[in-house]
Motif scaffolding. Structure first.
Motif, PDB file in Angstrom:
ATOM      1  N   SER A 139      16.301  20.054  14.805  1.00  0.00           N
ATOM      2  CA  SER A 139      14.937  20.015  15.322  1.00  0.00           C
ATOM      3  C   SER A 139      14.756  21.091  16.386  1.00  0.00           C
ATOM      4  O   SER A 139      15.710  21.642  16.909  1.00  0.00           O
ATOM      5  CB  SER A 139      14.619  18.646  15.915  1.00  0.00           C
ATOM      6  OG  SER A 139      15.393  18.421  17.066  1.00  0.00           O
ATOM      7  N   SER A 140      13.502  21.382  16.721  1.00  0.00           N
ATOM      8  CA  SER A 140      13.195  22.402  17.711  1.00  0.00           C
ATOM      9  C   SER A 140      13.454  21.865  19.104  1.00  0.00           C
ATOM     10  O   SER A 140      12.899  20.840  19.490  1.00  0.00           O
ATOM     11  CB  SER A 140      11.731  22.825  17.569  1.00  0.00           C
ATOM     12  OG  SER A 140      11.395  23.764  18.543  1.00  0.00           O
ATOM     13  N   GLY A 141      14.311  22.534  19.855  1.00  0.00           N
ATOM     14  CA  GLY A 141      14.691  22.051  21.165  1.00  0.00           C
ATOM     15  C   GLY A 141      14.068  22.858  22.288  1.00  0.00           C
ATOM     16  O   GLY A 141      13.346  23.821  22.055  1.00  0.00           O
ATOM     17  N   PRO A 142      14.368  22.485  23.540  1.00  0.00           N
ATOM     18  CA  PRO A 142      13.773  23.135  24.692  1.00  0.00           C
ATOM     19  C   PRO A 142      14.098  24.620  24.820  1.00  0.00           C
ATOM     20  O   PRO A 142      13.417  25.328  25.540  1.00  0.00           O
ATOM     21  CB  PRO A 142      14.365  22.348  25.874  1.00  0.00           C
ATOM     22  CG  PRO A 142      14.756  21.032  25.304  1.00  0.00           C
ATOM     23  CD  PRO A 142      15.189  21.328  23.902  1.00  0.00           C
ATOM     24  N   VAL A 143      15.178  25.090  24.148  1.00  0.00           N
ATOM     25  CA  VAL A 143      15.537  26.506  24.257  1.00  0.00           C
ATOM     26  C   VAL A 143      14.362  27.396  23.853  1.00  0.00           C
ATOM     27  O   VAL A 143      14.154  28.465  24.425  1.00  0.00           O
ATOM     28  CB  VAL A 143      16.787  26.822  23.411  1.00  0.00           C
ATOM     29  CG1 VAL A 143      17.022  28.324  23.320  1.00  0.00           C
ATOM     30  CG2 VAL A 143      18.009  26.170  24.043  1.00  0.00           C
ATOM     31  N   ILE A 144      13.589  26.956  22.895  1.00  0.00           N
ATOM     32  CA  ILE A 144      12.457  27.775  22.466  1.00  0.00           C
ATOM     33  C   ILE A 144      11.443  27.950  23.592  1.00  0.00           C
ATOM     34  O   ILE A 144      10.745  28.971  23.665  1.00  0.00           O
ATOM     35  CB  ILE A 144      11.779  27.194  21.203  1.00  0.00           C
ATOM     36  CG1 ILE A 144      10.968  28.283  20.492  1.00  0.00           C
ATOM     37  CG2 ILE A 144      10.898  25.992  21.543  1.00  0.00           C
ATOM     38  CD1 ILE A 144      10.540  27.920  19.093  1.00  0.00           C
ATOM     39  N   ALA A 190      14.071  28.667  13.963  1.00  0.00           N
ATOM     40  CA  ALA A 190      12.911  29.319  14.570  1.00  0.00           C
ATOM     41  C   ALA A 190      13.238  29.872  15.953  1.00  0.00           C
ATOM     42  O   ALA A 190      12.812  30.980  16.309  1.00  0.00           O
ATOM     43  CB  ALA A 190      11.742  28.332  14.655  1.00  0.00           C
ATOM     44  N   SER A 191      13.992  29.104  16.743  1.00  0.00           N
ATOM     45  CA  SER A 191      14.365  29.563  18.078  1.00  0.00           C
ATOM     46  C   SER A 191      15.225  30.815  17.996  1.00  0.00           C
ATOM     47  O   SER A 191      15.013  31.783  18.741  1.00  0.00           O
ATOM     48  CB  SER A 191      15.130  28.463  18.825  1.00  0.00           C
ATOM     49  OG  SER A 191      14.342  27.308  18.979  1.00  0.00           O
ATOM     50  N   ASN A 192      16.205  30.788  17.094  1.00  0.00           N
ATOM     51  CA  ASN A 192      17.077  31.947  16.907  1.00  0.00           C
ATOM     52  C   ASN A 192      16.285  33.179  16.489  1.00  0.00           C
ATOM     53  O   ASN A 192      16.491  34.279  17.006  1.00  0.00           O
ATOM     54  CB  ASN A 192      18.147  31.644  15.850  1.00  0.00           C
ATOM     55  CG  ASN A 192      19.377  30.986  16.451  1.00  0.00           C
ATOM     56  OD1 ASN A 192      19.833  31.381  17.508  1.00  0.00           O
ATOM     57  ND2 ASN A 192      19.895  29.987  15.775  1.00  0.00           N
ATOM     58  N   ALA A 193      15.377  33.000  15.531  1.00  0.00           N
ATOM     59  CA  ALA A 193      14.589  34.113  15.013  1.00  0.00           C
ATOM     60  C   ALA A 193      13.666  34.681  16.094  1.00  0.00           C
ATOM     61  O   ALA A 193      13.504  35.906  16.214  1.00  0.00           O
ATOM     62  CB  ALA A 193      13.783  33.667  13.799  1.00  0.00           C
TER      63      ALA A 193
END
Length: 221
Positions: A139-144, A190-193
């Motif tokens: 899931s999308s985490g706070p790093v984004i 998504a965060s990585n990209a």
């Protein structure tokens, strides 16, 4: 109460008309009533997010306000942004408020220090979200949130805000890299990209040379 499309369009249109006609007191009353409606009737958390971003976006385009009225409205917008229910929503609304203090089209609206205060506040909220989160795999985490804030730093860095330095961007990049290395379960594709795309942009600016290239040259990747 969630703002309907008609009400959203009306709010924008009425403020645009008041702005074009230089009716500061009328425009101020529209915003005052919008905040009253927000506080008293907008109870759904998703509707609150939509509404506060509507208010922020509309206020950003207003040139009719003097210093005192603008300060009052921006203070209210920032305050409500920081009180949204979810930390990610708080973070995004607060960094959106940074744009209220640096508007290229308006003479005199370039308060670099208050921009930085908004960005630092959003970063503290992102840190709090990171500490509180129990993120499920994939899931999308706070790093984004950190990557989004990094992009805001870059935006104001390029706009010439003296408070946003290459050192602050460097520190944020290193923070994101550390989080990605030590908290891999919270990183999604998504965060990585998004982060990879941001780094490519910085590299492009460094390689392009010129004045902007020199600004970016101090950032080590």
């Amino acid at each position: 109460m969630k703002l309907s499309l008609t009400e959203t369009s009306a709010f924008k249109s009425l403020n645009s008309a008041a702005n074009d006609c230089d009716l500061e007191s009328v425009a101020y009353e529209f915003f005052t009533q919008a905040f009253v409606l927000y506080e008293e009737e907008v109870v759904d958390s998703k509707a609150q997010v939509t509404s506060i971003h509507l208010i922020i976006g509309t206020l950003q385009r207003m040139s009719v306000f003097g210093v005192e009225n603008r300060d009052t409205l921006t203070h209210k917008a920032t305050g409500y942004s920081a009180k949204l229910l979810r930390k990610p929503d708080q973070c995004r609304a607060v960094y959106a408020c940074a744009h209220l203090f640096w508007i290229d089209d308006l003479d005199g609206i370039k308060d670099g220090e208050r921009v930085l205060l908004c960005l630092k506040r959003s970063l503290r909220i992102a840190n709090a979200a990171q500490q509180m989160a129990n993120v499920t795999r994939g899931s999308s985490g706070p790093v984004i949130l950190f990557v989004e804030i990094l992009n805001k730093y870059i935006y104001f860095f390029e706009k010439g805000n003296p408070q946003i330095t290459s050192a602050s961007i460097q520190s944020l990049i290193e923070l994101i890299q550390t989080e990605m290395q030590t908290d891999t379960h919270s990183i999604d594709r998504a965060s990585n990209a998004f982060f990879a795309s941001t780094i490519r942009y910085i590299l492009f600016q460094k390689q392009k040379g010129g004045v902007m290239g020199e600004k970016y040259d101090k950032i080590k990747l």
